[in-house]
Design a protein around this motif. Structure first.
Motif: not given
Length: 198
Positions: A105-124
């Protein structure tokens, strides 16, 4: 110089310019939208040492801007209505949404906003971002796997599918009721399909 020769030179120059620009145009970042019917946002935590309790969020909104040539430049943002929490048990849902836990009722939403992306492999990759729950914002890291990037056989659109996971301590977000009897650590698992917005 004859008009015919001038025409062919101009046409050749235009073709050369078009060919030069084509890779750049193909490599431009693209906005992808989420397929809610094929997205699962799940939570798991330990209940007094006897069992693992599971829940999911049934609703969300967000956008992924995917840069295929430079994945590190991609961005992600997601908003989740807390009231979409579903454990399959109505009484437990009501308790988790109450002021004892999420206080939806007080905090109706959760949010995620990316700040950085690091590749760790071909598909990760590791996707760093700010997660806000219960009015508290903390940095988190998602371990992401690209399952597939291809034309979807049903829609005919370019599509991308991902799995992602992370673990947070709920007490850091002001949701510390019954810790440590009920585990502080909450595992978050996401599986999703996205497709180009256009």
């Amino acid at each position: 110089m004859t008009r015919v020769k001038t025409f062919f030179l101009s046409a050749a120059a235009s073709l050369t310019l078009s060919l030069a620009l084509a890779p750049a145009l193909e490599a431009a970042p693209e906005a992808f939208v989420f397929d809610k019917a094929h997205t699962h946002i799940g939570l798991t935590w330990n209940h007094v040492g006897f069992s693992e309790t599971r829940a999911r969020f049934g609703d969300f909104a967000g956008e992924l801007v995917l840069d295929e040539e430079n994945p590190e430049a991609s961005t992600l943002n997601v908003t989740i209505p807390i009231n979409s929490l579903d454990t399959g048990i109505e009484k437990l849902d009501g308790h988790l949404l109450s002021a004892d836990f999420f206080d939806a009722a007080t905090y109706p939403e959760a949010t995620f906003t990316s700040t950085k992306i690091d590749r760790t492999g071909d598909s990760t990759a590791k996707v760093y971002g700010d997660l806000t729950i219960h009015g508290v914002t903390k940095p988190v890291v998602l371990d992401v796997t690209l399952n597939k990037l291809d034309t979807h056989p049903m829609s005919g659109k370019k599509a991308a599918g991902f799995n992602a996971k992370t673990t947070i301590n709920r007490s850091e977000f002001g949701i510390g009721q019954y810790v440590p009897m009920v585990s502080d650590a909450v595992e978050i698992f996401i599986s999703t399909e996205t497709s180009v917005a256009k």
